[in-house]
Design a protein around this motif. Structure first.
Motif, mmCIF file in Angstrom:
data_model
loop_
_atom_site.group_PDB
_atom_site.id
_atom_site.type_symbol
_atom_site.label_atom_id
_atom_site.label_comp_id
_atom_site.label_asym_id
_atom_site.label_seq_id
_atom_site.Cartn_x
_atom_site.Cartn_y
_atom_site.Cartn_z
ATOM 1 N N MET A 197 46.944 50.673 46.861
ATOM 2 C CA MET A 197 45.754 50.095 46.442
ATOM 3 C C MET A 197 45.196 48.704 46.746
ATOM 4 O O MET A 197 46.340 48.027 46.557
ATOM 5 N N ASN A 198 44.132 48.286 47.188
ATOM 6 C CA ASN A 198 43.936 46.715 47.057
ATOM 7 C C ASN A 198 43.712 46.298 45.705
ATOM 8 O O ASN A 198 43.496 47.011 44.747
ATOM 9 N N PRO A 199 43.816 44.837 45.577
ATOM 10 C CA PRO A 199 43.513 44.338 44.170
ATOM 11 C C PRO A 199 42.033 44.685 43.525
ATOM 12 O O PRO A 199 42.271 44.905 42.197
ATOM 13 N N ASN A 200 41.360 45.035 44.112
ATOM 14 C CA ASN A 200 40.052 45.411 43.395
ATOM 15 C C ASN A 200 39.973 47.168 43.198
ATOM 16 O O ASN A 200 39.716 47.241 41.980
ATOM 17 N N GLU A 201 40.537 47.499 44.025
ATOM 18 C CA GLU A 201 40.966 49.161 43.557
ATOM 19 C C GLU A 201 41.695 48.948 42.325
ATOM 20 O O GLU A 201 41.570 49.993 41.638
ATOM 21 N N THR A 202 42.716 48.416 42.153
ATOM 22 C CA THR A 202 43.871 48.311 41.037
ATOM 23 C C THR A 202 42.946 47.917 39.845
ATOM 24 O O THR A 202 43.398 48.251 38.915
ATOM 25 N N ALA A 203 42.162 46.894 39.952
ATOM 26 C CA ALA A 203 41.487 46.274 38.802
ATOM 27 C C ALA A 203 40.311 47.679 38.235
ATOM 28 O O ALA A 203 40.633 47.763 37.050
ATOM 29 N N GLU A 204 40.049 48.254 39.099
ATOM 30 C CA GLU A 204 39.032 49.571 38.692
ATOM 31 C C GLU A 204 39.874 50.560 38.104
ATOM 32 O O GLU A 204 39.654 51.021 37.256
ATOM 33 N N LEU A 205 41.099 50.816 38.779
ATOM 34 C CA LEU A 205 42.098 51.861 38.255
ATOM 35 C C LEU A 205 42.435 51.499 36.605
ATOM 36 O O LEU A 205 42.470 52.447 35.922
#
Length: 252
Positions: free
Chosen positions: A182-190
């Motif tokens: 995941m990219n950082p934005n996807e990780t934050a959403e996760l």
């Protein structure tokens, strides 16, 4: 009573101890992490908890029920579900059907009822569609219900895998490197998604993860594994700042 009690489990492969005297206790609704270097035995622990491997010794209890030596299906029915580091969706099925696949144990009907589309089959299918849609709404995936799973963005596929695991109505959810790729934005959403799952479903969660930002952001407690043995257990910040952990895992 603890939700998960693991006592002194171990397993060897060809004389090599992959996991040795591993113990872990998780309280109900706890969100905990299992971390360690590559090859430390983390995924082997998950395979022991889910029945992929049978421990050579020790015991595993879920909500007071002994699960040691049970089959994968029996353990899943008892209340343990997992996701995988490499996403394992039914890629050519729709998003809705992927979630429904996790519901079938709770909405049984006979093969004949399905072939003839008898009233119980139709009623069960209607209820499964309703329940699956509810789960998709939790992850904001309902608009993709008819989309093939393989056509979802990567981050959404990760969320779909968690939704499918939740469809089995587990007591304990095991997440194997959910932020991998995941990219950082996807990780934050996760991170937000995992916390939402914990609160909304009162879920006990154990996750394997290498992303220390995610781990430190959501895990209440950590267990550090090194060469198949527990190196450190405790509150997240205490563990992450322990000199032995820093030396063995963080490399600082």
């Amino acid at each position: 009573m603890a939700m998960l009690e693991v006592k002194n489990i171990g397993i060897s492969f060809g004389g090599l101890k992959a996991v040795d005297n591993f113990s872990l206790t998780l309280e109900e609704n706890e969100l905990s992490g299992l971390i360690g270097p590559n090859g430390a035995g983390k995924t082997t622990i998950f395979n022991l908890l889910t029945g992929v491997y049978r421990p050579d010794k020790g015991s595993i209890r879920l909500d007071g029920r002994e699960l040691t030596g049970k089959s994968i299906i029996e353990i899943n029915q008892a209340g343990i579900a997992r996701t995988f580091q490499n996403i394992r969706l039914f890629s050519n099925l729709s998003v809705l059907d992927n979630v429904k696949a996790g519901l079938h144990n709770h909405y049984p009907y006979t093969t004949l009822e399905g072939i003839l589309r008898l009233p119980r089959f139709r009623a069960q299918e209607k209820e499964m569609n309703r329940r699956a849609t509810e789960l998709l709404e939790v992850f904001h995936l309902e608009q993709f219900a008819d989309t093939r799973a393989k056509n979802l963005p990567y981050g959404s596929q990760r969320k779909l895998e968690i939704a499918r695991a939740l469809a089995t109505e587990p007591k304990l959810l095991l997440l194997d490197e959910p932020a991998a790729g995941m990219n950082p934005n996807e990780t934050a959403e996760l991170m937000e998604t995992i916390q939402l799952v914990q609160k909304r479903f009162h879920m006990t969660i154990l996750l394997i993860e290498h992303d220390m930002k995610l781990v430190s952001g959501i895990c209440e407690r950590l267990t550090v594994l090194n060469f198949g043995k527990v190196l450190k257990q405790g509150e997240t910040q205490e563990v992450l700042h322990d000199p032995e952990v820093v030396k063995a895992y963080l490399g600082e």
